[in-house]
Design an enzyme around this catalytic site. Structure first.
Site, PDB file in Angstrom:
ATOM      1  N   THR A  19      62.082  41.595  24.788  1.00 27.05           N
ATOM      2  CA  THR A  19      61.113  42.446  24.067  1.00 27.05           C
ATOM      3  C   THR A  19      61.110  43.885  24.570  1.00 27.05           C
ATOM      4  O   THR A  19      60.493  44.747  23.946  1.00 27.05           O
ATOM      5  CB  THR A  19      59.695  41.875  24.231  1.00 27.05           C
ATOM      6  N   CYS A  23      55.043  44.026  32.140  1.00 29.74           N
ATOM      7  CA  CYS A  23      53.679  43.523  32.269  1.00 29.74           C
ATOM      8  C   CYS A  23      53.249  43.468  33.729  1.00 29.74           C
ATOM      9  O   CYS A  23      54.077  43.502  34.639  1.00 29.74           O
ATOM     10  CB  CYS A  23      53.566  42.103  31.684  1.00 29.74           C
ATOM     11  N   CYS A  57      48.079  43.621  28.524  1.00 25.87           N
ATOM     12  CA  CYS A  57      47.616  43.662  29.921  1.00 25.87           C
ATOM     13  C   CYS A  57      47.563  45.062  30.502  1.00 25.87           C
ATOM     14  O   CYS A  57      47.034  45.255  31.599  1.00 25.87           O
ATOM     15  CB  CYS A  57      48.488  42.764  30.796  1.00 25.87           C
ATOM     16  N   ASP A 426      31.121  52.403  69.254  1.00 24.91           N
ATOM     17  CA  ASP A 426      30.008  52.650  68.331  1.00 24.91           C
ATOM     18  C   ASP A 426      28.815  51.764  68.704  1.00 24.91           C
ATOM     19  O   ASP A 426      28.964  50.571  68.990  1.00 24.91           O
ATOM     20  CB  ASP A 426      30.456  52.358  66.899  1.00 24.91           C
TER      21      ASP A 426
END
Length: 476
Positions: A19, A23, A57, A426
């Site tokens: 195609t 994706c 998508c 800290d």
């Protein structure tokens, strides 16, 4: 890909030979036959090979690869700079100069790891920016083309058609009907689940500098200093995305503004990988099970945060905000914010160079620390930007008077984005360690934390979250 695991969206892309579509791994369509699949390490590489983005998508809109925020090598630094628009502004030579390598070396490294050079990577980013502008604004197409960074309308049309198999007009026709305020671009910032937003937004809100940052109508809002102007962003955590509204004085800054907001919210992190390693410690495991996916609150401007880190030395959060607000009022650039109460951009280092130390309401030694840091940053001697060398920046910061391990590691964690930064001294970390039965002194705690590497900055978030402090809560 067969399991449609969304965790890997952005890590790689799947191209279908039959195609000519690429994706993300979690694409909802039926997976193609294995023999018809090819895999690419970046959307740019897939586009360069002649594949177009899937319309279902939208792989071009997937979260970025977490590798670029977890690594400090040449390729990772280059990717952070490309995302920050350096190639569009300064070209490939400008990118190479910032990295301290030759153009040939940068191109070779990017091609070897990503299958695409810096121009192709920047082109893919321009295509995504164009799509956002087409779908979220009413700008004329010619304005969209130049705002997205294209040199001509013809190149813009050809690129959009090639990447998305739709013309710009067709893309705009497919958008939804969500109304936004005039001049505002509204978009969704994706992230990898899970995400616990309490400490992320709570930290930004609780430490926010009045006039530069605010919490309004369920949104964290702040001003942004950008290459072509300034902007205001409003961010709101949603179950599956971060809602983002941007108002920009120049649309060319859109991609850069998005990149900086994603970086500030640590949205390209891989929380499953982080939590899996940290949960092997029986002390951290219950904290992670209770609220997985904590992120590290970063910043949109490394130099701004460095100044604020020095202002926050040995004082309360409220006092640090007060000191920073005074600097903003005296040296910041005023802006107008019709939608809220933001008034200024945080001052540049050049604007702070002329700061009179006698106007600072804290000890003389800290005044010296602040003015020395400002002068060093203004001269460009320390790079705290997206492409900074983390180790070199640490060494340079530590060499300045009055900047100790807490300040260096705070800057490394919040400004540089080092996921392994660890503020062992800290006070909040020491209290949490004491309550959890961990070593309280910095040296033995650091030794215990070796097992948390390379995610110690995330362990800090889980430890901080054990305390009853405003940084751990999103206000009503």
């Amino acid at each position: 890909m067969q399991s449609k695991d969304a965790r890997f969206d952005g890590w790689f892309f799947t191209a279908v030979l039959t195609t000519r579509i690429y994706c993300r791994p979690s694409c909802p369509v039926v997976p193609p036959k294995v023999k018809n699949m090819e895999f690419y390490p970046s959307a740019a590489a897939a586009q360069q090979a002649g594949f177009r983005a899937c319309k279902r998508c939208r792989p071009d809109a997937s979260p970025g690869s977490p590798e670029w925020n977890d690594r400090a090598d040449l390729v990772a630094r280059a990717m952070r700079l490309i995302a920050d628009g350096v190639v569009d502004r300064d070209g490939v030579p400008g990118l190479a100069t910032q990295l301290g390598y030759s153009v040939r070396q940068v191109q070779r490294q990017l091609l070897a790891e990503l299958g695409a050079g810096p121009l192709a990577l920047a082109r893919a980013q321009r295509a995504q920016t164009a799509r956002l502008l087409i779908e979220t604004s009413d700008l004329q197409m010619a304005d969209v083309a130049f705002a997205a960074g294209f040199s001509s309308v013809r190149t813009f049309n050809e690129t959009v058609q090639e990447v998305f198999a739709l013309s710009p007009t067709e893309l705009r026709g497919r958008r939804g009907t969500t109304a936004v305020a005039p001049g505002t671009i509204s978009l969704r910032l994706p992230f990898r689940a899970p995400l616990t937003p309490d400490n992320l937004f709570g930290h930004l809100i609780a430490t926010g500098v009045p006039g530069v940052e605010e919490w309004r109508d369920g949104h964290y809002r702040r001003t942004l200093r950008l290459p072509h102007g300034h902007g205001v962003v409003a961010l709101k955590p949603m179950p599956d995305h971060i809602a983002c509204q941007l108002s920009l004085t120049d649309q060319r800054d859109l991609a850069i503004a998005i990149s900086r907001c994603r970086r500030m919210l640590d949205l390209d992190a891989d929380p499953i990988a982080v939590d899996e390693l940290l949960a092997t410690d029986p002390v951290l495991a219950p904290l992670i099970a209770k609220a997985p996916g904590r992120r590290v609150p970063h910043t949109v401007d490394g130099e701004e945060f460095a100044v604020r880190a020095v202002l926050g030395q040995q004082v309360s959060t409220a006092a640090a905000r007060t000191h920073a607000h005074r600097l903003v009022l005296q040296h910041g650039e005023p802006i107008e914010d019709p939608a809220g109460g933001l008034t200024h951009l945080f001052p540049t280092m050049q604007a702070l160079v002329g700061l009179d130390p006698e106007t600072l309401a804290f000890p003389k030694s800290r005044r010296t620390t602040l003015t020395t840091l400002i002068a060093t940053l203004a001269a460009g001697e320390i790079d705290l930007g997206a492409g900074a060398d983390w180790d070199r920046a640490r060494e340079q910061l530590a060499a300045l008077p009055g900047i100790g391990p807490w300040t260096v590691e705070s800057i490394a964690m919040r400004a540089l984005g080092d996921p392994d930064a660890f503020v062992a001294s800290d006070l909040g970390i020491r209290y949490a360690a004491r309550d959890l039965g961990l070593p309280e002194a910095p040296k033995p705690l650091t030794e215990h934390a070796r097992a948390w590497r390379p995610w110690r900055a995330y362990a800090v978030q889980y430890l901080w979250a054990t305390g009853d402090h405003a940084i751990n809560k999103i206000p009503e």
